[in-house]
Design a protein around this motif. Structure first.
Motif, mmCIF file in Angstrom:
data_model
loop_
_atom_site.group_PDB
_atom_site.id
_atom_site.type_symbol
_atom_site.label_atom_id
_atom_site.label_comp_id
_atom_site.label_asym_id
_atom_site.label_seq_id
_atom_site.Cartn_x
_atom_site.Cartn_y
_atom_site.Cartn_z
ATOM 1 N N LEU A 6 54.771 7.437 90.574
ATOM 2 C CA LEU A 6 55.590 7.519 91.778
ATOM 3 C C LEU A 6 57.066 7.720 91.466
ATOM 4 O O LEU A 6 57.890 7.815 92.381
ATOM 5 N N GLY A 7 57.419 7.770 90.173
ATOM 6 C CA GLY A 7 58.807 7.980 89.785
ATOM 7 C C GLY A 7 59.702 6.793 90.097
ATOM 8 O O GLY A 7 60.894 6.962 90.395
ATOM 9 N N ILE A 8 59.145 5.581 90.011
ATOM 10 C CA ILE A 8 59.905 4.369 90.318
ATOM 11 C C ILE A 8 60.245 3.628 89.025
ATOM 12 O O ILE A 8 59.375 3.399 88.174
ATOM 13 N N ASP A 9 61.501 3.237 88.884
ATOM 14 C CA ASP A 9 61.954 2.462 87.733
ATOM 15 C C ASP A 9 61.484 1.023 87.893
ATOM 16 O O ASP A 9 61.676 0.407 88.953
ATOM 17 N N ALA A 10 60.893 0.463 86.852
ATOM 18 C CA ALA A 10 60.385 -0.913 86.913
ATOM 19 C C ALA A 10 61.492 -1.910 87.218
ATOM 20 O O ALA A 10 61.230 -2.986 87.779
ATOM 21 N N ALA A 11 62.737 -1.575 86.913
ATOM 22 C CA ALA A 11 63.855 -2.483 87.179
ATOM 23 C C ALA A 11 64.128 -2.639 88.673
ATOM 24 O O ALA A 11 64.805 -3.583 89.091
ATOM 25 N N ASP A 12 63.597 -1.725 89.479
ATOM 26 C CA ASP A 12 63.836 -1.774 90.927
ATOM 27 C C ASP A 12 62.808 -2.613 91.674
ATOM 28 O O ASP A 12 62.917 -2.778 92.891
ATOM 29 N N VAL A 13 61.810 -3.107 90.948
ATOM 30 C CA VAL A 13 60.771 -3.917 91.581
ATOM 31 C C VAL A 13 60.550 -5.174 90.742
ATOM 32 O O VAL A 13 61.265 -5.426 89.786
ATOM 33 N N GLY A 14 59.542 -5.954 91.099
ATOM 34 C CA GLY A 14 59.257 -7.170 90.354
ATOM 35 C C GLY A 14 60.303 -8.245 90.600
ATOM 36 O O GLY A 14 61.222 -8.094 91.414
ATOM 37 N N LEU A 15 60.196 -9.342 89.877
ATOM 38 C CA LEU A 15 61.136 -10.449 90.045
ATOM 39 C C LEU A 15 62.561 -10.042 89.718
ATOM 40 O O LEU A 15 63.514 -10.455 90.391
ATOM 41 N N ALA A 16 62.716 -9.213 88.690
ATOM 42 C CA ALA A 16 64.056 -8.810 88.272
ATOM 43 C C ALA A 16 64.757 -7.971 89.331
ATOM 44 O O ALA A 16 65.978 -8.042 89.493
ATOM 45 N N GLY A 17 64.004 -7.174 90.051
ATOM 46 C CA GLY A 17 64.604 -6.307 91.052
ATOM 47 C C GLY A 17 64.568 -6.857 92.459
ATOM 48 O O GLY A 17 65.000 -6.188 93.408
ATOM 49 N N ALA A 18 64.084 -8.087 92.624
ATOM 50 C CA ALA A 18 63.938 -8.660 93.966
ATOM 51 C C ALA A 18 65.287 -9.028 94.565
ATOM 52 O O ALA A 18 66.179 -9.520 93.866
ATOM 53 N N TRP A 19 65.435 -8.797 95.852
ATOM 54 C CA TRP A 19 66.645 -9.186 96.573
ATOM 55 C C TRP A 19 66.578 -10.643 97.020
ATOM 56 O O TRP A 19 67.583 -11.226 97.389
ATOM 57 N N THR A 20 65.388 -11.198 97.038
ATOM 58 C CA THR A 20 65.193 -12.582 97.455
ATOM 59 C C THR A 20 64.396 -13.325 96.388
ATOM 60 O O THR A 20 63.648 -12.708 95.617
ATOM 61 N N ALA A 21 64.552 -14.632 96.336
ATOM 62 C CA ALA A 21 63.817 -15.430 95.360
ATOM 63 C C ALA A 21 63.659 -16.853 95.879
ATOM 64 O O ALA A 21 64.521 -17.355 96.609
ATOM 65 N N VAL A 22 62.566 -17.490 95.504
ATOM 66 C CA VAL A 22 62.350 -18.906 95.816
ATOM 67 C C VAL A 22 63.060 -19.732 94.755
ATOM 68 O O VAL A 22 62.797 -19.580 93.558
ATOM 69 N N GLN A 23 63.972 -20.606 95.165
ATOM 70 C CA GLN A 23 64.736 -21.417 94.219
ATOM 71 C C GLN A 23 64.038 -22.718 93.875
ATOM 72 O O GLN A 23 64.144 -23.229 92.766
ATOM 73 N N GLU A 24 63.300 -23.259 94.847
ATOM 74 C CA GLU A 24 62.666 -24.555 94.635
ATOM 75 C C GLU A 24 61.505 -24.694 95.597
ATOM 76 O O GLU A 24 61.544 -24.173 96.716
ATOM 77 N N ALA A 25 60.464 -25.373 95.176
ATOM 78 C CA ALA A 25 59.300 -25.610 96.039
ATOM 79 C C ALA A 25 58.709 -26.976 95.716
ATOM 80 O O ALA A 25 58.731 -27.414 94.563
ATOM 81 N N ALA A 26 58.222 -27.649 96.733
ATOM 82 C CA ALA A 26 57.590 -28.960 96.547
ATOM 83 C C ALA A 26 56.348 -29.030 97.411
ATOM 84 O O ALA A 26 56.290 -28.419 98.489
#
Length: 261
Positions: free
Chosen positions: A210-230
């Motif tokens: 699809l011509g997509i750079d792996a850096a633009d997806v996955g955890l590294a490329g995510a705009w959001t992230a879960v900081q903590e969970a209980a």
């Protein structure tokens, strides 16, 4: 010319299972059985109805996910879709809605489309924003949250129900629609449909296709992230009222104390 319909679906953890986060604070999808998102079944159903009303139509179901996500595609194919596209790549682990919409858009462009159909949200993330993001990336109009949809004369029309009123909306093709769980019950796959699904084509793609750079997806490329969970605290024992003539008063006092009355 055949009406090309692409239905974006998702393979999600079973909501009745014991769902939790993995060590990297992404959803642990290996610890619970997965299935085709129930809300996406409505999208497949509406695509089938549109195709049945058209003179000539072809339905492609598309998913982005791990190897087991083929189960979601097979379910949609057994319902009556014609072919499938599966985007699978280890680099996709942890991808958020921004990355998911990018991959879906590229895969839809690869498949070719006149109409894109989605559910109103996924049953795991429940963000409900991917349809809008997808339409923006594809540069096409979006007609979302429809409880009724039809295609005729190069346009898609539908009804959007709100709390106080219903709207009649339309857009020229190519376009994207999302449908709600009020759009009509999804059909059950027949035995004939299940057997036929085994022979229908499933195209496998990865990010390089699809011509997509792996850096633009996955955890590294995510705009959001879960900081903590209980884990959710265990439910405490309820209050037991023994009725020895004063039970009604005790119940009323309890309800008043907790502002239920």
């Amino acid at each position: 010319m055949s009406l090309r319909i692409v239905v974006a679906v998702k393979y999600v953890p079973d909501a009745t299972g014991d769902r939790h986060f993995a060590d990297d604070l992404t959803t642990d999808r290996d610890a619970v059985d997965g299935l085709l998102s129930e809300l996406d079944e409505y999208a497949v159903e509406q695509a089938l109805q549109i195709a049945e009303a058209a003179d000539d139509a072809e339905i492609t179901v598309l998913t982005v996910g791990p190897a087991d996500a083929k189960d979601a595609l097979r379910k949609a194919l057994s319902m009556g879709a014609d072919k499938a596209v599966h985007v699978e790549d280890d680099a996709l682990h942890g991808t958020d809605v921004m990355g998911t919409s990018l991959v879906l858009a590229k895969a839809i462009e690869h498949a070719g489309f006149d109409l894109v159909v989605t559910g109103m949200a996924s049953t795991d993330g429940t963000a409900g924003v991917v349809p809008a993001l997808l339409a923006e990336r594809l540069g096409i109009p979006q007609v979302t949250l429809l409880s009724e949809v039809a295609v005729s004369g190069g346009k898609v029309t539908g009804r959007r129900d709100g709390d106080a009123a219903s709207e009649q909306v339309e857009a020229s093709l190519p376009a994207l629609v999302s449908v709600t769980d009020q759009s009509g019950e999804a059909r059950y796959p027949s035995f004939k449909g299940i057997m036929a699904a085994k022979k229908k084509p499933v195209e496998a793609l990865d990010l390089s296709d699809l011509g997509i750079d792996a850096a633009d997806v996955g955890l590294a490329g995510a705009w959001t992230a879960v900081q903590e969970a209980a884990a959710r605290p265990a439910r405490s024992a309820g209050t037991i009222v023994k009725d020895e003539g004063e039970g009604g008063k005790q119940l009323a006092a309890f309800l008043a104390e907790h502002k239920f009355i």
